[in-house]
Design an enzyme around this catalytic site. Structure first.
Site, PDB file in Angstrom:
ATOM      1  CB  VAL A   1      -0.928   0.007   1.245  1.00 36.94           C
ATOM      2  CG1 VAL A   1      -1.695   1.322   1.342  1.00 36.94           C
ATOM      3  CG2 VAL A   1      -1.894  -1.168   1.205  1.00 36.94           C
TER       4      VAL A   1
ATOM      5  CB  ALA B   1       4.864   2.417   0.771  1.00 37.25           C
ATOM      6  CE  LYS B   2       5.562  -1.307   7.958  1.00 34.30           C
ATOM      7  NZ  LYS B   2       6.370  -0.347   8.737  1.00 34.30           N
ATOM      8  N   GLY B   3       4.167  -2.920   3.204  1.00 38.11           N
ATOM      9  CA  GLY B   3       3.756  -4.168   2.565  1.00 38.11           C
ATOM     10  C   GLY B   3       3.744  -5.265   3.595  1.00 38.11           C
TER      11      GLY B   3
ATOM     12  CG  ASP C   1       7.673  -3.566   9.822  1.00 37.35           C
ATOM     13  OD1 ASP C   1       7.938  -2.398  10.145  1.00 37.35           O
ATOM     14  OD2 ASP C   1       6.743  -4.211  10.365  1.00 37.35           O
TER      15      ASP C   1
END
Ligand code: GLU
Length: 423
Positions: free
Chosen positions: A67, A112-114, A153
């Site tokens: 995202v 963003a992050k996934g 992460d």
């Protein structure tokens, strides 16, 4: 003190929490409705199915996400999480928090992050590599050095980043180092990246102690989480002579009011895979650990740990948020009321993305810095951000999280408004 313009319901959905935090800042900034609508939701969301051939020959399909919340200030930036709790709303929240974090420390990235919904402990190394490579291939359509740069992460590490870099490079036909950060040093990583988040937190704790006229060397610290962030923070504090009285991993924690021998616990954990059963300390649950008597509490594990339910029982004067989203907005109001000093997550764990920025710059320039340069620049940026937030908190009579949001949201809003709406 202006904390909230309206009463806060306790939410557990992380994206609802992220939006609540944004709304508080947007109200105080009197942000115009158009900008508010734009910043309240992610810009792009990609959901992927990730088929993986398991060691027994079966094919399992995992859900993955990437995202991009905002790209107004630069390429999207943020980590990749492997965890059973990963779902679209968690990734949305984490991507929004990345936008504010990058803006707050003034590095030229959006957020963003996934993530992949998986328990990586149940995968073999080969399965983990195949999962990572297929996930990287699936999200390759939206990532890249000038578009969106992933990083580690929870449950992802430098090896996982190396596989991502390699996969993207194989597709392109040449090595693309700045496509991801948090890589091992010998595949184009940066000095100081592994400990960056912990080092940033310790630097902030030092500044907070000075600000509150507390003696850091006489303080006792409780840390929830013993992964890359919590473990390194415990070790760095121990090495500088600060008393760490409690630490924990997912299974539970250890407490000794006289201080823990962190290197001994690290050795015990490396041998047994857990800290449970270590004999020189009392066992505590993760919930009990948060309420222990101490001067400084560092949540460095999962989100939603400090809630309306336990906030009033927290004893630490300083709460240094190393995890993303450890405190709910309802708990925030209680902490502010009770005079705790909170270093909010978007500042508290920004050390990681700051050194990711250095790694990206070094990769683009093919010119690598010494550890000394990395640490010096990290400290300069994070100390400035701390004092920027304190200044806003004092001048606007807000608590630290709201002050951090006021600064970050204003910066992103200014860029978005000046760039305008296309077409
Ligand atoms: N996952 C880390 C965070 O939440 C680091 C992100 C990055 O370096 O891009 O801030």
């Amino acid at each position: 003190m202006t904390i909230l313009s309206h009463p806060i319901d306790e939410q557990s959905n992380p994206f609802a929490i992220a939006q609540q935090q944004f709304d508080i800042a947007a109200d105080l900034l009197d942000l115009n409705m158009g900008t508010r609508r734009r910043l309240r939701v992610p810009r792009r969301e990609l959901k992927v199915a990730v088929p993986v051939r398991l060691d027994n020959g079966d094919i399992e399909v995992y859900e993955g996400y990437r995202v991009q919340h905002n790209v107004a200030r630069g390429p999207a930036k943020g980590g990749i999480r492997y965890h059973p709790d990963v779902d679209i709303d968690l990734i949305r929240a984490l991507s929004m928090w990345m936008t504010w974090k990058c803006a707050l420390v003034n590095i030229p990235f959006g957020g963003a992050k996934g993530g992949v919904t998986v328990d990586p402990e149940r995968l073999s190394l080969g399965e983990l590599e195949r999962l990572t490579r297929r996930y990287a291939a699936e999200i390759s359509i939206i990532i890249g050095p000038e578009k969106d740069i992933p990083a580690p992460d929870m449950n992802t590490n430098p090896q996982v980043m190396a596989w991502i870099m390699d996969t993207i490079s194989i597709h392109r036909g040449y090595t693309v180092r700045p496509t991801v950060t948090g890589k091992p040093l010998h595949v184009g990583g940066s000095e100081g990246r592994t400990e960056a988040t912990s080092r940033g937190m310790i630097c902030l704790l030092r500044e907070a102690c000075r600000h509150l006229e507390m003696r850091m060397d006489k303080s006792s610290v409780v840390i929830q989480g013993f992964g890359n962030v919590g473990g390194n923070a415990a070790r760095l504090l121990y090495d500088t002579g600060v008393k760490v009285v409690a630490v924990s991993d997912v299974r539970g924690g250890l407490y000794n009011a006289d201080g823990l021998d962190i290197p001994a616990i690290q050795r015990y954990q490396a041998q047994t895979g857990t800290m449970a059963g270590y004999s020189e300390a009392e066992g505590v649950t993760n919930a009990e650990l948060l309420e222990l008597p101490c001067d400084i509490l560092v949540p460095a594990a999962l989100g939603n740990q400090i809630t309306r339910e336990n906030a009033a029982r927290i004893k630490a004067r300083i709460i240094g948020e190393a995890a993303n989203g450890p405190t709910t907005p309802a708990a925030d109001a209680i902490l502010a009321e009770n005079g705790h000093f909170v270093i909010p997550d978007i500042l508290g764990n920004a050390g990681g993305v700051i050194v990711s920025y250095f790694e990206w710059v070094q990769g683009l320039q093919e010119y690598f810095w010494s550890e000394h340069e990395v640490v010096e620049n990290l400290e300069r940026i994070i100390i400035k951000a701390f004092h920027d937030v304190v200044k806003v908190a004092e001048s606007r009579h807000n608590h630290m999280r709201t002050a951090a949001y006021l600064l970050a949201v204003r910066r992103v809003a200014d860029t978005a408004e000046t760039r305008g709406v296309y077409p």
